[in-house]
Design a protein around this motif. Structure first.
Motif, PDB file in Angstrom:
ATOM      1  N   ARG A 125      56.689   2.795  16.100  1.00 25.11           N
ATOM      2  CA  ARG A 125      56.912   3.844  15.044  1.00 25.11           C
ATOM      3  C   ARG A 125      56.301   3.128  13.851  1.00 25.11           C
ATOM      4  NH1 ARG A 125      63.042   4.328  12.677  1.00 25.11           N
ATOM      5  NH2 ARG A 125      61.964   5.322  11.073  1.00 25.11           N
ATOM      6  N   GLU A 126      56.175   1.956  13.578  1.00 23.67           N
ATOM      7  CA  GLU A 126      55.397   1.405  12.579  1.00 23.67           C
ATOM      8  C   GLU A 126      54.149   1.632  12.285  1.00 23.67           C
ATOM      9  OE1 GLU A 126      57.213  -0.475  10.232  1.00 23.67           O
ATOM     10  OE2 GLU A 126      59.198  -0.279  11.558  1.00 23.67           O
ATOM     11  N   PHE A 127      53.587   1.933  13.725  1.00 24.16           N
ATOM     12  CA  PHE A 127      52.162   2.130  13.738  1.00 24.16           C
ATOM     13  C   PHE A 127      51.597   3.621  13.588  1.00 24.16           C
ATOM     14  CE2 PHE A 127      52.733  -1.891  15.741  1.00 24.16           C
ATOM     15  CZ  PHE A 127      51.790  -2.747  15.239  1.00 24.16           C
ATOM     16  N   TYR A 128      52.278   4.726  14.312  1.00 16.31           N
ATOM     17  CA  TYR A 128      51.934   6.121  13.937  1.00 16.31           C
ATOM     18  C   TYR A 128      53.066   6.780  14.361  1.00 16.31           C
ATOM     19  CZ  TYR A 128      51.510   5.943  19.238  1.00 16.31           C
ATOM     20  OH  TYR A 128      51.855   5.769  20.607  1.00 16.31           O
ATOM     21  N   ASP A 129      53.133   8.315  14.020  1.00 15.85           N
ATOM     22  CA  ASP A 129      54.062   9.241  14.372  1.00 15.85           C
ATOM     23  C   ASP A 129      54.290   9.406  15.872  1.00 15.85           C
ATOM     24  OD1 ASP A 129      55.880  11.149  14.237  1.00 15.85           O
ATOM     25  OD2 ASP A 129      54.311  12.599  13.471  1.00 15.85           O
ATOM     26  N   ILE A 130      55.260   8.521  16.459  1.00 15.11           N
ATOM     27  CA  ILE A 130      55.375   8.575  17.870  1.00 15.11           C
ATOM     28  C   ILE A 130      55.832   9.988  18.337  1.00 15.11           C
ATOM     29  CG2 ILE A 130      55.625   6.179  17.905  1.00 15.11           C
ATOM     30  CD1 ILE A 130      58.868   6.714  18.203  1.00 15.11           C
ATOM     31  N   ASP A 131      56.239  10.919  17.410  1.00 11.54           N
ATOM     32  CA  ASP A 131      56.725  12.207  17.770  1.00 11.54           C
ATOM     33  C   ASP A 131      55.535  12.925  18.496  1.00 11.54           C
ATOM     34  OD1 ASP A 131      58.881  13.764  18.148  1.00 11.54           O
ATOM     35  OD2 ASP A 131      58.567  14.906  16.276  1.00 11.54           O
ATOM     36  N   MET A 132      54.233  12.420  18.334  1.00  9.55           N
ATOM     37  CA  MET A 132      52.723  13.422  18.918  1.00  9.55           C
ATOM     38  C   MET A 132      52.871  12.926  20.610  1.00  9.55           C
ATOM     39  SD  MET A 132      49.808  10.595  17.782  1.00  9.55           S
ATOM     40  CE  MET A 132      48.724  11.855  18.318  1.00  9.55           C
TER      41      MET A 132
END
Ligand code: SIN
Length: 310
Positions: A38-45
Motif C-alpha cells: 500500500r506504500e507503493f500505490y492505491d491497492i484498491d485498484m
C-alpha cells in the motif's frame, strides 16, 4: 474515470457471483496482508488479492536461506510463515479495511483436515473475505499442504470438510507436482469446490558450487516466475477441459498479454506472484496495460475471452 469503466473496454470479470473490477489478483505470499504494497500505490485498484497462506497457529517458517534466484524465476521454501488465523482476523483485516474495499481472497493452509476446517470456520465469518482459497499445494512443509493436494482422495476429503463449514465460495489451490492435475481437479469439484486456483510452485532445487550442498536450507523449494508460465498455462487448459467450475489461473504471469493468454486457456481471473517481487508496481502496470492490449487484439469485453482458445 476509472479504468474498468472506460466505455470502450470492459475489464470486469466474474467469479462465483462476485464481480471483480479487473482480473488481476496478487498471488498469496507475494503481497503479505497488503500493508507493504500500500506504500507503493492505491491497492484498491486491484481485482482482489490473495493474502499470505494462513494457518491455525502462528508459524516462523523454514530456516534461512529460503529463497534462491534462477534463470527466469526463483525458488522459495518459506514454509508458510504467518501470524496465525486469530491475528489475521483481529489485526490484519481491520488494518486492511482502511485501504482495500474489494472482495479479499483468504488463502488457508493446514496440517490436518480439522485444522483446515477450523481456519475456514473462522475466516468465513469475516465480511471482507469474498473467496476462501484452500492451499493444499504448498511444497515446503512436511505433513501439510502438498500432502493433501497430491492425492485426489485426500484433496476431496479436505475440500468436503471445509465446504461443510464455509458460507463463502471455496476455491482449492492445486499443485503442479502431480502426474494428473485434472484428476485432482475433478475430485475436488465432486467434493463441492466452487472454483480452482492453479498452479502453485513447481518443486525444484539448486546446489551451491562453493559449498557443494543445497542452496536452500530446506533443500528443495517451489519454482515460480516466467519460467513456469507455459506449464501453468498447459495445466489451466487441461483443468478447464476437465471441470465446469471457474478457474483462477497463475504461474509466471508478468504482463497484460500473459493475463489474456491465461484467460483464453480457461482462467476467469489471474493471479500475479513473482512479478511483484521484481517490480512492486507490476499489478498496477498490468491493469493499466489491459485496455491497450484489448484494443490491439480487438477485445471489448475481457470476460468474453474466458476459454476462448478451446
Ligand atoms: C510457503 O510459504 O512455503 C509458500 C506457500 C506455498 O507455496 O503454498
Amino acid at each position: 474515470m476509472s479504468l474498468h469503466k472506460t466505455p470502450d473496454f470492459d475489464i470486469t470479470v466474474k467469479l462465483s457471483g462476485l464481480t471483480l473490477q479487473n482480473p488481476v489478483i496478487p498471488a498469496s505470499g507475494c503481497f503479505g496482508y497488503g500493508q507493504e504494497l500500500r506504500e507503493f500505490y492505491d491497492i484498491d485498484m486491484l481485482g482482489s488479492f490473495s493474502f499470505k497462506g494462513t494457518t491455525l497457529h502462528p508459524r516462523f517458517g523454514n530456516e534461512l536461506p529460503r529463497v534462491a534466484e534462477c534463470a527466469a524465476g526463483m525458488l522459495n521454501s518459506v514454509g508458510l510463515q504467518n501470524p496465525g488465523i486469530d491475528a489475521v482476523v483481529e489485526r490484519e483485516l481491520p488494518r486492511l479495511r482502511a485501504v482495500f474495499h474489494q472482495p479479499l481472497i483468504a488463502n488457508i493452509g493446514g496440517f490436518s483436515v480439522e485444522e483446515y476446517a477450523a481456519c475456514c470456520e473462522k475466516i468465513t465469518q469475516c465480511e471482507q473475505v469474498g473467496i476462501i482459497e484452500l492451499n493444499i499445494s504448498c511444497p515446503n512443509v512436511h505433513g501439510g499442504g502438498l500432502a493433501f493436494g497430491a492425492e485426489p482422495d485426500c484433496a476431496a476429503r479436505v475440500t468436503e470438510a471445509c465446504k461443510r463449514v464455509v458460507t463463502k465460495p471455496l476455491y482449492v489451490k492445486l499443485s503442479p507436482n502431480v502426474t494428473d492435475i485434472a484428476a485432482v481437479a475433478r475430485a475436488v469439484e465432486a467434493a463441492g469446490a466452487d472454483g480452482l486456483s492453479l498452479i502453485n510452485t513447481l518443486l525444484g532445487m539448486r546446489v551451491d558450487l562453493k559449498t557443494r550442498g543445497p542452496v536452500l536450507a530446506n533443500v528443495m523449494g517451489g519454482l515460480s516466475g516466467p519460467a513456469v508460465f507455459p506449464v501453468a498455462l498447459r495445466m489451466v487448459w487441461q483443468v478447464y477441459e476437465a471441470t465446469k467450475i471457474p478457474i483462477i489461473g497463475m504461474g509466471g504471469v508478468s504482463s497484460a498479454r500473459d493475463v489474456i493468454e491465461m484467460m483464453l486457456a480457461g482462467a476467469s481471473a489471474v493471479q500475479v506472484g513473482t512479478a511483484n517481487l521484481i517490480d512492486p508496481y507490476a499489478c498496477k502496470k498490468i491493469i493499466e496495460a489491459l485496455p491497450l492490449e484489448m484494443e490491439k487484439l480487438g477485445i471489448t469485453k475481457l470476460r468474453d475471452v474466458v476459454g476462448g482458445g478451446h
